[in-house]
Enzyme design. Structure first.
Site, PDB file in Angstrom:
ATOM      1  N   LYS A  22      -1.371   0.613  11.223  1.00  0.00           N
ATOM      2  CA  LYS A  22      -1.936   1.277  10.048  1.00  0.00           C
ATOM      3  C   LYS A  22      -3.452   1.121  10.018  1.00  0.00           C
ATOM      4  O   LYS A  22      -4.185   2.086   9.760  1.00  0.00           O
ATOM      5  CB  LYS A  22      -1.331   0.670   8.777  1.00  0.00           C
ATOM      6  CG  LYS A  22      -1.928   1.222   7.491  1.00  0.00           C
ATOM      7  CD  LYS A  22      -1.605   0.373   6.285  1.00  0.00           C
ATOM      8  CE  LYS A  22      -2.471  -0.850   6.204  1.00  0.00           C
ATOM      9  NZ  LYS A  22      -2.732  -1.328   4.843  1.00  0.00           N
ATOM     10  N   ASN A  23      -3.943  -0.091  10.285  1.00  0.00           N
ATOM     11  CA  ASN A  23      -5.374  -0.355  10.178  1.00  0.00           C
ATOM     12  C   ASN A  23      -6.184   0.284  11.302  1.00  0.00           C
ATOM     13  O   ASN A  23      -7.411   0.301  11.252  1.00  0.00           O
ATOM     14  CB  ASN A  23      -5.630  -1.859  10.121  1.00  0.00           C
ATOM     15  CG  ASN A  23      -5.179  -2.466   8.806  1.00  0.00           C
ATOM     16  OD1 ASN A  23      -5.002  -1.759   7.822  1.00  0.00           O
ATOM     17  ND2 ASN A  23      -4.974  -3.763   8.789  1.00  0.00           N
ATOM     18  N   ARG A 101      -8.386   0.944  -0.333  1.00  0.00           N
ATOM     19  CA  ARG A 101      -9.771   0.637   0.013  1.00  0.00           C
ATOM     20  C   ARG A 101     -10.251   1.393   1.249  1.00  0.00           C
ATOM     21  O   ARG A 101     -11.428   1.710   1.380  1.00  0.00           O
ATOM     22  CB  ARG A 101      -9.928  -0.857   0.255  1.00  0.00           C
ATOM     23  CG  ARG A 101      -9.651  -1.728  -0.941  1.00  0.00           C
ATOM     24  CD  ARG A 101     -10.176  -3.124  -0.718  1.00  0.00           C
ATOM     25  NE  ARG A 101     -11.615  -3.119  -0.539  1.00  0.00           N
ATOM     26  CZ  ARG A 101     -12.499  -3.166  -1.529  1.00  0.00           C
ATOM     27  NH1 ARG A 101     -12.083  -3.218  -2.769  1.00  0.00           N
ATOM     28  NH2 ARG A 101     -13.795  -3.167  -1.266  1.00  0.00           N
ATOM     29  N   CYS A 125      -5.554  -3.595  -2.610  1.00  0.00           N
ATOM     30  CA  CYS A 125      -4.964  -4.905  -2.907  1.00  0.00           C
ATOM     31  C   CYS A 125      -5.965  -5.822  -3.617  1.00  0.00           C
ATOM     32  O   CYS A 125      -7.140  -5.840  -3.287  1.00  0.00           O
ATOM     33  CB  CYS A 125      -4.507  -5.592  -1.621  1.00  0.00           C
ATOM     34  SG  CYS A 125      -2.923  -5.025  -1.006  1.00  0.00           S
ATOM     35  N   ARG A 130     -14.232  -8.152  -1.526  1.00  0.00           N
ATOM     36  CA  ARG A 130     -14.395  -7.164  -0.456  1.00  0.00           C
ATOM     37  C   ARG A 130     -15.405  -6.077  -0.832  1.00  0.00           C
ATOM     38  O   ARG A 130     -15.085  -4.895  -0.865  1.00  0.00           O
ATOM     39  CB  ARG A 130     -13.037  -6.532  -0.106  1.00  0.00           C
ATOM     40  CG  ARG A 130     -12.034  -7.552   0.380  1.00  0.00           C
ATOM     41  CD  ARG A 130     -10.965  -6.942   1.224  1.00  0.00           C
ATOM     42  NE  ARG A 130      -9.964  -6.270   0.442  1.00  0.00           N
ATOM     43  CZ  ARG A 130      -8.846  -5.770   0.965  1.00  0.00           C
ATOM     44  NH1 ARG A 130      -8.622  -5.866   2.257  1.00  0.00           N
ATOM     45  NH2 ARG A 130      -7.962  -5.157   0.217  1.00  0.00           N
ATOM     46  N   PRO A 131     -16.638  -6.422  -1.134  1.00  0.00           N
ATOM     47  CA  PRO A 131     -17.612  -5.423  -1.586  1.00  0.00           C
ATOM     48  C   PRO A 131     -17.983  -4.455  -0.467  1.00  0.00           C
ATOM     49  O   PRO A 131     -17.871  -4.771   0.711  1.00  0.00           O
ATOM     50  CB  PRO A 131     -18.819  -6.270  -1.995  1.00  0.00           C
ATOM     51  CG  PRO A 131     -18.699  -7.507  -1.169  1.00  0.00           C
ATOM     52  CD  PRO A 131     -17.233  -7.760  -1.020  1.00  0.00           C
ATOM     53  N   VAL A 132     -18.438  -3.267  -0.879  1.00  0.00           N
ATOM     54  CA  VAL A 132     -18.821  -2.247   0.110  1.00  0.00           C
ATOM     55  C   VAL A 132     -20.325  -2.263   0.366  1.00  0.00           C
ATOM     56  O   VAL A 132     -20.836  -1.365   1.027  1.00  0.00           O
ATOM     57  CB  VAL A 132     -18.385  -0.831  -0.358  1.00  0.00           C
ATOM     58  CG1 VAL A 132     -16.877  -0.747  -0.447  1.00  0.00           C
ATOM     59  CG2 VAL A 132     -19.040  -0.459  -1.682  1.00  0.00           C
ATOM     60  N   ASP A 133     -21.012  -3.302  -0.106  1.00  0.00           N
ATOM     61  CA  ASP A 133     -22.473  -3.290   0.052  1.00  0.00           C
ATOM     62  C   ASP A 133     -22.902  -3.319   1.513  1.00  0.00           C
ATOM     63  O   ASP A 133     -23.955  -2.783   1.861  1.00  0.00           O
ATOM     64  CB  ASP A 133     -23.130  -4.438  -0.738  1.00  0.00           C
ATOM     65  CG  ASP A 133     -22.632  -5.809  -0.329  1.00  0.00           C
ATOM     66  OD1 ASP A 133     -21.506  -5.892   0.183  1.00  0.00           O
ATOM     67  OD2 ASP A 133     -23.358  -6.791  -0.537  1.00  0.00           O
ATOM     68  N   LEU A 134     -22.083  -3.909   2.400  1.00  0.00           N
ATOM     69  CA  LEU A 134     -22.445  -3.919   3.819  1.00  0.00           C
ATOM     70  C   LEU A 134     -22.425  -2.503   4.397  1.00  0.00           C
ATOM     71  O   LEU A 134     -23.253  -2.162   5.237  1.00  0.00           O
ATOM     72  CB  LEU A 134     -21.496  -4.818   4.616  1.00  0.00           C
ATOM     73  CG  LEU A 134     -21.473  -6.306   4.244  1.00  0.00           C
ATOM     74  CD1 LEU A 134     -20.551  -7.071   5.182  1.00  0.00           C
ATOM     75  CD2 LEU A 134     -22.870  -6.895   4.287  1.00  0.00           C
ATOM     76  N   ASP A 315      -4.238 -11.537   7.761  1.00  0.00           N
ATOM     77  CA  ASP A 315      -3.061 -10.727   7.431  1.00  0.00           C
ATOM     78  C   ASP A 315      -1.753 -11.351   7.910  1.00  0.00           C
ATOM     79  O   ASP A 315      -0.682 -10.821   7.625  1.00  0.00           O
ATOM     80  CB  ASP A 315      -3.202  -9.316   8.028  1.00  0.00           C
ATOM     81  CG  ASP A 315      -4.066  -8.410   7.165  1.00  0.00           C
ATOM     82  OD1 ASP A 315      -4.467  -8.831   6.072  1.00  0.00           O
ATOM     83  OD2 ASP A 315      -4.334  -7.269   7.598  1.00  0.00           O
ATOM     84  N   ILE A 337     -11.197 -16.039   4.915  1.00  0.00           N
ATOM     85  CA  ILE A 337     -11.574 -14.624   4.832  1.00  0.00           C
ATOM     86  C   ILE A 337     -11.580 -14.118   3.390  1.00  0.00           C
ATOM     87  O   ILE A 337     -12.588 -13.608   2.902  1.00  0.00           O
ATOM     88  CB  ILE A 337     -10.622 -13.755   5.688  1.00  0.00           C
ATOM     89  CG1 ILE A 337     -10.511 -14.299   7.113  1.00  0.00           C
ATOM     90  CG2 ILE A 337     -11.100 -12.299   5.695  1.00  0.00           C
ATOM     91  CD1 ILE A 337     -11.787 -14.268   7.914  1.00  0.00           C
ATOM     92  N   ARG A 407       3.217   0.155   1.905  1.00  0.00           N
ATOM     93  CA  ARG A 407       1.859   0.453   2.369  1.00  0.00           C
ATOM     94  C   ARG A 407       1.659  -0.001   3.812  1.00  0.00           C
ATOM     95  O   ARG A 407       0.754   0.488   4.486  1.00  0.00           O
ATOM     96  CB  ARG A 407       0.828  -0.236   1.464  1.00  0.00           C
ATOM     97  CG  ARG A 407       0.760   0.346   0.052  1.00  0.00           C
ATOM     98  CD  ARG A 407      -0.387  -0.256  -0.750  1.00  0.00           C
ATOM     99  NE  ARG A 407      -1.601  -0.249   0.041  1.00  0.00           N
ATOM    100  CZ  ARG A 407      -2.341  -1.326   0.280  1.00  0.00           C
ATOM    101  NH1 ARG A 407      -1.992  -2.497  -0.183  1.00  0.00           N
ATOM    102  NH2 ARG A 407      -3.434  -1.232   1.002  1.00  0.00           N
TER     103      ARG A 407
END
Length: 428
Positions: A22-23, A101, A125, A130-134, A315, A337, A407
């Site tokens: 999936k990933n 996400r 989840c 898990r910010p998207v700033d990167l 995971d 993580i 999922r």
């Protein structure tokens, strides 16, 4: 809301086919936005997140067809044909993005090819910030103008398109690496991504982009060098096997004292997991078409620390905790993580597991047997850990809120039942 009922204590025996990851599949699907030609992806798993991404891409104007199932080369799975020649919409709306996400992965391709994107801040989840700033800082270093307005990321490329540059990630981020990789393949000049994620799913995306005409060096390392090209072509590409599904079913064999053949699985994708399982007393051997997993004798405690690839994957932490809860002796599991990755602990404790959490570490003292009770899933990997615990438990386990499972695991209860588990889905 669906539930899964398990009557535990039955050793598993038989074969389970491991589907496409999936990933890996999700970023590969968004890569279709980078070209006017058709991208054909095979070995796609039939999962809720794949359907969500398909709906999002269709909303943007990507034409999509399902060309049956592919069987061959050890792979099965759906075949998708994606064509983004007619994309007119560059807004990814909240209603679709909030549930997953990975939806933010349309950001890089849209800005790179169309010069603009408006993407809702993502959901998914609840296992950490898990910010998207990167993602955003990286795109800004390629010349994009970024604004956050009313819950949306608005990104615009400069006149003439994105420009190559050096991007140093302050921490390893799979999503940010994938987004910047896709943006960079159409940027003018050279881009170098330092401290890039090395996960097999990132390498799979890079290999697909190369098949489409991208120029990428350093695949599988932490430094990716990309020479931008004016355009990409279509391609036929098969998704890499799912290493987390592989690890989860390996634990299923071990926790029940059974033996499973995992068809299509690759040992090279689960080295760190195989090492931990081997230390705990699990035997994993390669076969002509996958892996054979069995338990040698008893299980022994072992210490585990989650790390970015090639370290032990976060995971797989919940699944291995369920296994170690039944092992002899004590184990220590350290999560580096995600800060909220121990939400399954109270539910495992309800089943009789002896687990004490101290900050980012959990001490697991093995018990003779777990007991079946009512439990509630809190996220994708936590839910499968409860199913695994239920397979080993005495009596009946009822796992509630199993929509999380759909999922990431295709037909989980059917695959397990075919190998002797007493498991069924109850639909309310």
């Amino acid at each position: 809301m669906d539930r899964i009922r398990i009557r535990g204590g039955k050793p598993l025996s038989g074969s389970i086919h491991i589907g496409g990851a999936k990933n890996a599949a999700l970023p590969l699907m968004t890569a279709s936005l980078l070209t006017e030609d058709t991208l054909t992806l095979s070995n796609l798993p039939h999962l809720a997140d794949i359907s969500t991404m398909a709906h999002l891409l269709a909303e943007l104007g990507v034409g999509m067809g399902m060309n049956g199932d592919a069987v061959g080369g050890g792979h099965m799975g759906r075949v998708f044909e994606l064509n983004a020649a007619g994309v007119t919409e560059t807004t990814a709306p909240y209603d679709l993005v909030r549930t997953m996400r990975a939806s933010v992965l349309v950001l890089g391709p849209l800005v790179a090819r169309f010069g603009r994107a408006r993407v809702s801040l993502p959901g998914g989840c609840a296992i950490g910030a898990r910010p998207v700033d990167l993602h955003l800082k990286g795109l800004a270093q390629l010349g994009a103008e970024i604004d956050l307005q009313e819950g949306y990321i608005e990104a615009r490329a400069p006149k003439g398109g994105l420009k190559g540059g050096n991007v140093v990630f302050p921490m390893v981020s799979v999503g940010a690496t994938e987004n910047l990789l896709m943006a960079a393949v159409l940027a003018e000049g050279e881009t170098v991504l330092f401290n890039a994620a090395r996960e097999p799913e990132v390498a799979d995306l890079a290999r697909c982009l190369i098949t489409m005409g991208a120029k990428i060096e350093g695949v599988g390392t932490d430094t990716l060098k990309i020479q931008g090209v004016p355009s990409l072509t279509g391609a036929d590409y098969s998704v890499v096997p799912d290493r987390i599904e592989t690890g989860s079913y390996a634990v299923a064999a071990a926790i029940t004292g059974g033996e499973l053949t995992l068809k299509g699985a690759s040992l090279g994708l689960i080295d760190s997991v195989a090492d931990i399982l081997s230390q705990a007393g699990v035997e994993i051997t390669e076969t002509d078409d996958g892996l054979k997993v069995s338990r040698r004798n008893g299980l022994s405690g072992v210490d585990v620390m989650t790390e970015p690839y090639p370290g032990f994957p976060t995971d797989m932490q919940a699944q291995v905790m369920a296994l170690l809860a039944t092992a002899e002796g004590a184990s220590m599991i350290t999560e580096t993580i995600f800060e909220n990755r121990f939400m399954h602990v109270p539910e495992l404790a309800r089943m009789g597991a002896n687990v004490n959490v101290h900050g980012a570490s959990a001490i697991v003292r093995g018990v003779e047997r777990l007991s079946g009770v009512q439990v509630m899933a809190t996220d994708l990997r936590a839910s499968v850990s409860l199913v695994l615990a239920g397979l080993a438990a005495e009596g009946e386990t009822m796992v509630n809120r199993v929509y999380h499972l759909d999922r990431g695991y295709e037909r989980l209860e059917e695959k397990l039942a075919a190998c002797g588990a007493d498991i069924e889905r109850l639909r309310d």
